[in-house]
Write a protein that holds these residues in place. Sequence first.
Motif, short mmCIF file in Angstrom:
data_model
loop_
_atom_site.label_atom_id
_atom_site.label_comp_id
_atom_site.label_asym_id
_atom_site.label_seq_id
_atom_site.Cartn_x
_atom_site.Cartn_y
_atom_site.Cartn_z
N GLN A 104 47.74 35.65 28.49
CA GLN A 104 47.63 37.11 28.61
C GLN A 104 46.74 37.51 29.78
O GLN A 104 46.99 38.52 30.43
CB GLN A 104 47.06 37.69 27.32
N LYS A 105 45.72 36.71 30.07
CA LYS A 105 44.81 37.04 31.16
C LYS A 105 45.42 36.75 32.53
O LYS A 105 45.27 37.53 33.47
CB LYS A 105 43.50 36.26 31.03
N TYR A 106 46.10 35.59 32.65
CA TYR A 106 46.52 35.11 33.97
C TYR A 106 48.03 35.01 34.11
O TYR A 106 48.54 34.13 34.81
CB TYR A 106 45.86 33.76 34.25
N TRP A 107 48.82 35.89 33.52
CA TRP A 107 50.27 35.85 33.59
C TRP A 107 50.77 36.03 35.01
O TRP A 107 51.78 35.47 35.40
CB TRP A 107 50.88 36.91 32.68
N TRP A 108 50.06 36.75 35.80
CA TRP A 108 50.50 37.04 37.17
C TRP A 108 50.43 35.80 38.06
O TRP A 108 51.12 35.69 39.06
CB TRP A 108 49.67 38.18 37.76
N LEU A 109 49.57 34.83 37.70
CA LEU A 109 49.49 33.60 38.48
C LEU A 109 50.76 32.76 38.35
O LEU A 109 51.12 32.02 39.28
CB LEU A 109 48.28 32.77 38.06
N GLY A 163 53.82 33.82 38.34
CA GLY A 163 54.76 34.29 39.35
C GLY A 163 54.43 33.76 40.73
O GLY A 163 55.33 33.39 41.49
N ILE A 164 53.15 33.69 41.07
CA ILE A 164 52.75 33.17 42.38
C ILE A 164 53.07 31.68 42.49
O ILE A 164 53.60 31.21 43.50
CB ILE A 164 51.25 33.44 42.62
#
Length: 189
Positions: free
Chosen positions: A168-173, A175-176
């Motif tokens: 939940q905290k680092y979901w955007w990583l 995608g990278i």
Amino acid sequence: MRINALFSALCAAALVQAGFRTAQIYIQPVETPETPSLLAEVAFDASNGAASSIISYEAPELPESAQLVRVGLYDTKSARWISGTTVASVDNFDKGYSPNLVLSVDAHGELLSAALKGVRIDAGQTRDFGPQIVVLPALKGKQPELNKPVVLSPEGKKVEEEEKTILQKYWWLIGIVVFLAMSGGGSEK
């Protein structure tokens, strides 16, 4: 046709003068219980302080023993002060000083108080030695920036927030990492 033009001109003139109000500023020595005397009559506009002016001003006749004076709005019929008053030194009327009347006005244009401030004049800089008027409108103050509100349970205790998982905290990583994996490394020739 001319009657309409004349009527509209009169209405426009009335609207221009509608913002101006008049007030009478009184002065009284603090040490001696004299009745207050008229210091000045002013016309002011709360929305445009630069357009305000002094209609009449009469230098006060103060006793020699007076050190302080009270300045404000006074009702002669009820014999009481009707606004906030300020105390000023009689030195504000000395030679080399120009008396400035400071009017505090609320958001509705009502006069809250009047004050007197002697401003030192420099004969080489200005030719206007007479009394001046300054209008200070009341402005809305800065509002406090508050943190997020405290959440209470029905029992009145503070509700602890659930700790977020790593996903939940680092979901955007994710995608990278996927983008770098797919775009990296081409075929070598």
